[in-house]
Every structure is written in C-alpha cells, then in structure tokens.
Design a protein around this motif. Structure first.
Motif, PDB file in Angstrom:
ATOM      1  N   ARG B  21      58.549  89.896  64.365  1.00  0.00           N
ATOM      2  CA  ARG B  21      56.661  89.821  64.504  1.00  0.00           C
ATOM      3  C   ARG B  21      55.909  89.648  63.643  1.00  0.00           C
ATOM      4  NH1 ARG B  21      59.413  92.854  67.878  1.00  0.00           N
ATOM      5  NH2 ARG B  21      59.413  92.794  69.642  1.00  0.00           N
ATOM      6  N   ARG B  22      56.931  90.222  62.111  1.00  0.00           N
ATOM      7  CA  ARG B  22      55.462  89.963  61.181  1.00  0.00           C
ATOM      8  C   ARG B  22      56.689  89.218  60.198  1.00  0.00           C
ATOM      9  NH1 ARG B  22      50.962  92.252  62.148  1.00  0.00           N
ATOM     10  NH2 ARG B  22      50.341  91.701  60.236  1.00  0.00           N
ATOM     11  N   GLU B  23      55.455  88.426  59.761  1.00  0.00           N
ATOM     12  CA  GLU B  23      55.529  86.431  58.668  1.00  0.00           C
ATOM     13  C   GLU B  23      56.772  86.467  59.190  1.00  0.00           C
ATOM     14  OE1 GLU B  23      53.491  87.563  55.992  1.00  0.00           O
ATOM     15  OE2 GLU B  23      52.569  89.104  55.084  1.00  0.00           O
ATOM     16  N   PRO B  24      56.879  86.202  60.405  1.00  0.00           N
ATOM     17  CA  PRO B  24      58.150  85.416  61.494  1.00  0.00           C
ATOM     18  C   PRO B  24      58.274  83.873  60.254  1.00  0.00           C
ATOM     19  CG  PRO B  24      55.420  84.908  62.865  1.00  0.00           C
ATOM     20  CD  PRO B  24      56.027  86.063  61.331  1.00  0.00           C
ATOM     21  N   HIS B  25      57.174  83.719  58.969  1.00  0.00           N
ATOM     22  CA  HIS B  25      57.410  82.154  58.739  1.00  0.00           C
ATOM     23  C   HIS B  25      58.751  82.756  57.368  1.00  0.00           C
ATOM     24  CE1 HIS B  25      54.704  84.690  56.495  1.00  0.00           C
ATOM     25  NE2 HIS B  25      54.912  83.736  55.327  1.00  0.00           N
ATOM     26  N   LEU B  26      59.287  83.894  57.387  1.00  0.00           N
ATOM     27  CA  LEU B  26      60.003  84.114  56.155  1.00  0.00           C
ATOM     28  C   LEU B  26      61.563  84.431  57.131  1.00  0.00           C
ATOM     29  CD1 LEU B  26      58.117  87.046  54.869  1.00  0.00           C
ATOM     30  CD2 LEU B  26      58.028  84.779  54.318  1.00  0.00           C
ATOM     31  N   GLY B  27      61.366  84.592  58.571  1.00  0.00           N
ATOM     32  CA  GLY B  27      62.036  84.793  59.471  1.00  0.00           C
ATOM     33  C   GLY B  27      63.469  84.024  59.793  1.00  0.00           C
ATOM     34  N   SER B  28      64.919  84.450  59.731  1.00  0.00           N
ATOM     35  CA  SER B  28      65.210  83.187  60.525  1.00  0.00           C
ATOM     36  C   SER B  28      67.110  84.284  61.638  1.00  0.00           C
ATOM     37  CB  SER B  28      66.237  82.981  59.680  1.00  0.00           C
ATOM     38  OG  SER B  28      67.470  82.018  59.917  1.00  0.00           O
ATOM     39  N   TYR B  29      66.869  83.411  62.878  1.00  0.00           N
ATOM     40  CA  TYR B  29      67.997  83.988  63.259  1.00  0.00           C
ATOM     41  C   TYR B  29      69.203  83.551  63.607  1.00  0.00           C
ATOM     42  CZ  TYR B  29      63.607  85.907  65.200  1.00  0.00           C
ATOM     43  OH  TYR B  29      62.800  86.661  66.124  1.00  0.00           O
ATOM     44  N   LEU B  30      69.494  82.542  62.276  1.00  0.00           N
ATOM     45  CA  LEU B  30      70.858  81.465  61.829  1.00  0.00           C
ATOM     46  C   LEU B  30      71.953  82.522  61.891  1.00  0.00           C
ATOM     47  CD1 LEU B  30      69.425  78.181  59.713  1.00  0.00           C
ATOM     48  CD2 LEU B  30      71.051  78.119  62.374  1.00  0.00           C
ATOM     49  N   ARG B  31      72.645  82.175  62.483  1.00  0.00           N
ATOM     50  CA  ARG B  31      74.095  83.095  61.490  1.00  0.00           C
ATOM     51  C   ARG B  31      74.949  82.991  60.221  1.00  0.00           C
ATOM     52  NH1 ARG B  31      77.365  84.687  66.852  1.00  0.00           N
ATOM     53  NH2 ARG B  31      76.032  84.934  68.282  1.00  0.00           N
ATOM     54  N   SER B  32      74.825  81.620  60.179  1.00  0.00           N
ATOM     55  CA  SER B  32      75.019  81.703  58.156  1.00  0.00           C
ATOM     56  C   SER B  32      73.613  82.159  57.668  1.00  0.00           C
ATOM     57  CB  SER B  32      74.693  79.905  58.469  1.00  0.00           C
ATOM     58  OG  SER B  32      73.565  79.218  58.614  1.00  0.00           O
ATOM     59  N   ASP B  33      72.081  82.087  58.203  1.00  0.00           N
ATOM     60  CA  ASP B  33      72.047  82.931  56.964  1.00  0.00           C
ATOM     61  C   ASP B  33      72.332  84.365  56.535  1.00  0.00           C
ATOM     62  OD1 ASP B  33      70.190  80.345  55.993  1.00  0.00           O
ATOM     63  OD2 ASP B  33      69.217  81.558  57.512  1.00  0.00           O
ATOM     64  N   VAL B  34      72.302  84.680  58.340  1.00  0.00           N
ATOM     65  CA  VAL B  34      72.794  86.605  58.270  1.00  0.00           C
ATOM     66  C   VAL B  34      73.922  86.294  57.375  1.00  0.00           C
ATOM     67  CG1 VAL B  34      73.475  88.258  60.139  1.00  0.00           C
ATOM     68  CG2 VAL B  34      71.551  87.094  60.329  1.00  0.00           C
ATOM     69  N   TYR B  35      74.771  85.961  57.547  1.00  0.00           N
ATOM     70  CA  TYR B  35      76.450  85.831  56.753  1.00  0.00           C
ATOM     71  C   TYR B  35      76.477  85.533  55.208  1.00  0.00           C
ATOM     72  CZ  TYR B  35      78.450  85.366  61.967  1.00  0.00           C
ATOM     73  OH  TYR B  35      78.593  84.974  63.519  1.00  0.00           O
ATOM     74  N   ALA B  36      74.589  84.937  54.894  1.00  0.00           N
ATOM     75  CA  ALA B  36      75.017  84.332  53.429  1.00  0.00           C
ATOM     76  C   ALA B  36      74.088  85.978  52.978  1.00  0.00           C
ATOM     77  CB  ALA B  36      74.010  83.478  53.479  1.00  0.00           C
ATOM     78  N   VAL B  37      73.824  86.262  53.726  1.00  0.00           N
ATOM     79  CA  VAL B  37      72.750  87.986  53.398  1.00  0.00           C
ATOM     80  C   VAL B  37      74.277  88.756  53.110  1.00  0.00           C
ATOM     81  CG1 VAL B  37      71.520  89.679  53.325  1.00  0.00           C
ATOM     82  CG2 VAL B  37      70.766  87.166  53.171  1.00  0.00           C
TER      83      VAL B  37
END
Ligand SMILES: Cc1cc2nc3c(=O)[nH]c(=O)nc-3n(C[C@H](O)[C@H](O)[C@H](O)COP(=O)(O)OP(=O)(O)OC[C@H]3O[C@@H](n4cnc5c(N)ncnc54)[C@H](O)[C@@H]3O)c2cc1C
Ligand SMILES: Cc1cc2nc3c(=O)[nH]c(=O)nc-3n(C[C@H](O)[C@H](O)[C@H](O)COP(=O)(O)OP(=O)(O)OC[C@H]3O[C@@H](n4cnc5c(N)ncnc54)[C@H](O)[C@@H]3O)c2cc1C
Ligand code: HEM
Ligand code: HEM
Lengths: 227, 227
Positions: B21-37
């Motif tokens: 909800r907050r700052e959604p432009h900073l967000g991602s639901y991509l599996r590859s992005d999650v796994y990278a972090v």
C-alpha cells in the motif's frame, strides 16, 4: 542523597517470554548490553500480529532512555495496526562466519537484542517534531537546523511510534570455532569476519559544488560506526 | 511440448496480506526479485506468534526453489512453536543513507523481502542431512565432504524447518534524494553508501599451519557477495 541501584535498574526482568533457554551462556539481560546493540544497529525488525498472523517489518529506529521509537506514514497499515498492541523489536548484527571441523559446530558470530513491549502512537505534533529531531540528530549531529524547516503538514503526514522496553535480552557470540578438540581434522577452520561500513558520500547530481560534506558526516563515515 | 508461463509462475499473488500500500512504486511481486533479495541476504528475521504475542528471531536461512529453510536445536522453543504455524520471514539489506534538503525526504536505500507461509518441521533424518548439506554447500561450496562426517546423534539433535513461500513482496529504494526541486537549500544532499563485506579469514589458534583457506572460500571473500 545516594541512589541505590537495584537489580531492575541494571537488568531487565527474566520472564517466561524472555528467559533465554538455548545457549544461555551467550545471553544477557543487562540494560547496558541491550542498549549497546540497539544503538549500534542501523535498523530493526518489528514483529506484530494482524488477525492472528505474524508480520515482520524492517524499519529505522532510535532510542531515548528505555524507549524505542520509529516513524513512517500516518497512512501506514503497519503503524496503525501496531498502536496499543504487543510488539517485538529485534536488532541483529552479523560479525562473521565461524567455520569448524564438524558441520554441527559451524556458527555465526553475532550480536542481537530482542525487546518486548506495547507499541504506542504519538499524538502531539510538537512531541513528534521533537522526536524526529532526536532521530535526525542521533544519526547526523547538527543537521536538523541546517535543513529546510519542517512544515506542519509534513508533521501531520508523519506517524511516530514508541515502545517502552518491558523485557529484553541480548545474545552474542564471539571468537573462534569451539571444536579445538577436533583440530586433527585437516580442514581450514576459523572465522571469516563480516563488516559493515559507511563509504564516501555521493553528492546528489543537482547539488551545487559549493555544498561540501559537513564535518559531522565525515566523522561518522570515518568512525567505523553505522549510526 | 512448450510450457506456457502464467502470471503465477512469474509473480506471487497479491493478497490482502501482501498487497503493497505504501510507496507501491518501490514494490514488486516478481519471484525473481524476491529470490534475489533472499539469496543476497546473510540472515533473515522470522516472525511467529506464541499465545497471541509476536516474536522475531534472527536466523540463517537457505532457499531451494520456492522453499525457505532454517535450522537449530531440536529443543528450541522457537523451532517447536513455529511448526505448523503461520510465519513471516523477512530479509533486509541496507544500501545507504539518503540525505535530502528537507527532513521528510530523508530516506534509506534498501532491498527487502517479506515472505508468508506455514512453517514445518522436517522429520526424516536423511532429508535433514541432505538439507543441511545444501545449507553448507550454498554458503561454502565443496566444504561438506572435507569435514569430519556428521554423526547420527548430531542429526537427531538438529531441527530443520521449511516454509513454502505462499505470498511474498519485495521493496527496494535506490538513487539520490527525491527533492531535487529544493536544491537551492544550501545543505549537503546525497547518499552515504553502506556496504557489508567479508574480510580475510582468521584461522583458529590451534589450526595447523598446513591447512590453508580453500579456494572457494577465498573466492567468496573476493566476490563481494555475502553468501
Ligand atoms: C532498512 C529499511 C529501513 C526502513 N525504514 C523505514 C522507516 O524508518 N519508516 C518507514 O515508514 N518505513 C521504513 N522502511 C519501509 C518499511 O519496511 C515499510 O515498507 C513501510 O513502513 C510501509 O509499511 P506498511 O506496513 O504500512 O506497508 P503496507 O504497504 O501497508 O504493507 C502491506 C504489505 O506490503 C508488503 N511490504 C511492506 N513493506 C515491505 C518491505 N519493506 N519489504 C517487502 N515487502 C513489504 C508486505 O507484503 C506487507 O504485508 C524501511 C525498510 C527497510 C528495508
Ligand atoms: C545473525 C544470527 C544468525 C543466527 N542463526 C541461527 C541459526 O542458524 N540457527 C539457530 O538455531 N539459531 C541461530 N541464531 C540464534 C537464534 O536467534 C536463537 O537464539 C536460537 O534459535 C534459539 O532460539 P529459541 O527461541 O529456541 O531460544 P529460547 O532460548 O527459547 O528463546 C527464549 C527467549 O530468549 C531470548 N532470545 C532468544 N534468542 C535471542 C537472540 N538471538 N537475541 C536476543 N535474545 C534472544 C528472547 O527473549 C526469547 O524470547 C542466530 C542469531 C543471529 C543474530
Ligand atoms: C533521519 C532522517 C530520516 C530517515 C533516515 C528516514 C527514513 C525513512 C524511510 C526509509 C522511509 C520508508 C519509505 C519507504 O516506504 O520506502 C520513511 C518514510 C517516511 N518518513 Fe522518514 N526518514 C527520516 C526523517 C523523517 C522526518 C524528519 C519525517 C517528517 C518530517 C519523515 C517522514 C516520513 C514519512 C511521512 C514517511 C512515509 C512515506 C510513505 O510511506 O508514504 N521522515 N522514512
Ligand atoms: C553452514 C553451516 C552452519 C552455520 C553457519 C550454522 C549456524 C548456527 C548458528 C548461528 C546457531 C545458533 C547458536 C546460538 O543459539 O547462538 C546454530 C545452532 C545450531 N546448529 Fe548450526 N550452523 C551450521 C550448520 C549446522 C549443521 C550442519 C548442523 C547439524 C549437523 C547444525 C546444528 C545446529 C544445532 C543443533 C544448533 C542448536 C544449538 C543449541 O541451541 O543448542 N548446524 N547454528
């Protein structure tokens, strides 16, 4: 008048919530140990419960005496949900990987603090301004007064939360692997240190060449501390 | 046969729990992005609930496909309580302080992932050995086979937990402060980077001089990665 310090001035209480069961020799309930980890850590992780389910949100924090503070948007779900609710604030620092001769004895050198209490929203605008000033001055001494002054509408958009630390514990591991008794196994054993440091400031592209890094920021970077 | 990828192969679902909800432009639901972090982060913070109250425990983790693992003592309260219960696993990396002209626009450059699911205890001893081997090999390639072999009683003392990631989100901020429009304010603005690095290995005091740091460990230290 002399002030006698009691155990509670020095230690946080050992409760069912906070009594360290695993590796208690690594633990401490000393207020000074808890505060040292909190003050060294650049961020914390705040645990809270919504509809019975756990959430862990990373955030910046600051401390004054026995109170932990954090801030964000007035519209934040996290900050609204946590008001009046129990919270667990954890700070962790990794100091290195510990490589042993047996798999089991591998470990991590670390310092961590877990703190328990009730989160509260700060209502008063002046209190908010003062708290945010403390936050800024704690990180970047002298900076607040050099900034474009904060506007009332900005304060209205900002939520400040606080939690008095009711119970807290520290755990820390240091030193080499603990299996010296197996040193005949021909494999490298020791510590690979992990260090976090601030680096040279990168001025914003539009900044005029005349604004140079203020001395307190240069000193912070040189100090080896993170805050 | 061609395999068509659906949105669910690429993105985690947006649920009430995980919609940013907050700052959604900073967000991602991509599996590859999650796994990278997750893969870049040396530790995670696990949130769980005991008697309605939140706990946040720092721990090492590893990942295989869409499953997050962690380990500890079979007697750990944390590991016993979390079996079959909802958990939130958060990984956070701080990349720098962002100093702006106004207090409000100060920020932090960061990468973080929040993952939701149900924690499970691994029962089978062989599965445990395999998972712990994955853990070791992921951190220190080639090391497992050079160690004093793991004993059955050690495996019996070790608990391995796993959680399939049901929902997950990433947030990340990069770049300079966002108040270029106030660049007339005569104060230093920019980014102070924060970097975490591994340093030269320190051999255990009792180690014989003939065991030298294996190449994969030297390569890990040189890589700039933390794991
Ligand atoms: C190092 C660091 C320091 C931070 N410091 C601050 C600070 O001082 N003040 C502040 O307001 N915020 C800070 N943040 C951002 C903070 O983690 C939250 O994103 C922010 O507070 C909004 O929270 P929310 O619950 O209101 O967001 P919402 O948008 O309501 O959260 C809904 C869902 O969005 C997802 N989500 C939210 N935050 C994150 C996240 N960080 N990573 C991955 N997924 C997320 C989760 O699935 C969450 O359940 C910091 C983040 C990091 C990593
Ligand atoms: C960077 C890092 C990596 C770690 N990796 C692992 C790992 O891979 N496996 C593992 O088993 N453990 C790991 N730990 C230790 C872990 O945080 C717990 O201490 C351990 O899992 C025992 O948990 P428990 O709930 O069973 O402890 P208990 O002793 O049952 O916990 C009871 C109380 O002790 C206190 N306490 C427990 N742990 C901590 C802590 N870390 N800091 C401050 N207070 C604490 C709290 O008040 C807690 O409520 C790691 C810690 C750090 C900081
Ligand atoms: C020491 C300086 C400060 C730092 C390091 C800092 C850091 C941050 C960070 C990291 C966020 C999260 C943004 C995101 O979700 O990605 C944030 C949010 C926010 N900060 Fe600060 N902050 C500072 C000072 C202030 C001050 C002084 C104010 C108010 C006057 C303020 C008001 C806010 C608000 C309103 C948000 C929410 C943004 C949103 O979610 O819409 N901050 N801050
Ligand atoms: C990659 C290597 C490993 C690392 C970095 C690692 C790290 C850790 C850390 C940091 C702890 C926490 C100790 C504390 O509470 O302070 C821990 C606990 C533990 N680890 Fe590991 N570990 C590794 C491999 C293993 C393996 C392979 C086993 C089993 C064969 C194992 C078994 C255990 C057990 C049983 C505990 C609990 C100790 C206790 O609380 O009594 N670990 N480990």
């Amino acid at each position: 008048m002399s002030k006698l310090s009691t155990d509670c001035d020095i230690n946080f209480p050992r409760t069912d919530r906070s009594r360290i069961r695993r590796e208690p020799h690594l633990g401490s309930y000393l207020r000074s140990d808890v505060y040292a980890v909190v003050d060294a850590s650049p961020l914390c992780h705040i645990g809270y419960v919504i509809d019975g389910a756990p959430f862990v949100t990373p955030t910046m924090h600051w401390r004054k005496d026995n109170r932990i503070y954090w801030h964000g948007s007035i519209g934040s779900r996290f900050l609204k949900q946590v008001d009046g609710a129990p919270a667990c604030v954890t700070c962790s620092l990794v100091d290195g990987y510990v490589l042993a001769r047996s798999a089991l004895n591998h470990a991590v050198n670390y310092r961590s603090a877990m703190m328990f209490g009730t989160a509260n929203v700060m209502e008063d605008l002046d209190d908010r301004a003062e708290a945010l000033r403390d936050f800024m001055e704690g990180l970047f001494p002298g900076r607040w007064d050099t900034l474009r002054p904060v506007m009332e509408k900005e304060l209205r958009a900002t939520s400040v939360l606080w939690m008095d630390i009711e119970e807290a514990t520290v755990k820390a591991r240091t030193g080499p692997p603990s299996d010296a008794d197996e040193s005949h196994v021909p494999v490298w054993a020791g510590v690979i240190p992990m260090q976090t440091m601030l680096a040279e400031g990168q001025p914003a592209p539009e900044a005029s060449a005349s604004t140079r890094l203020p001395d307190p920021l240069a000193a912070l970077i040189a100090s080896g501390r993170l805050r």
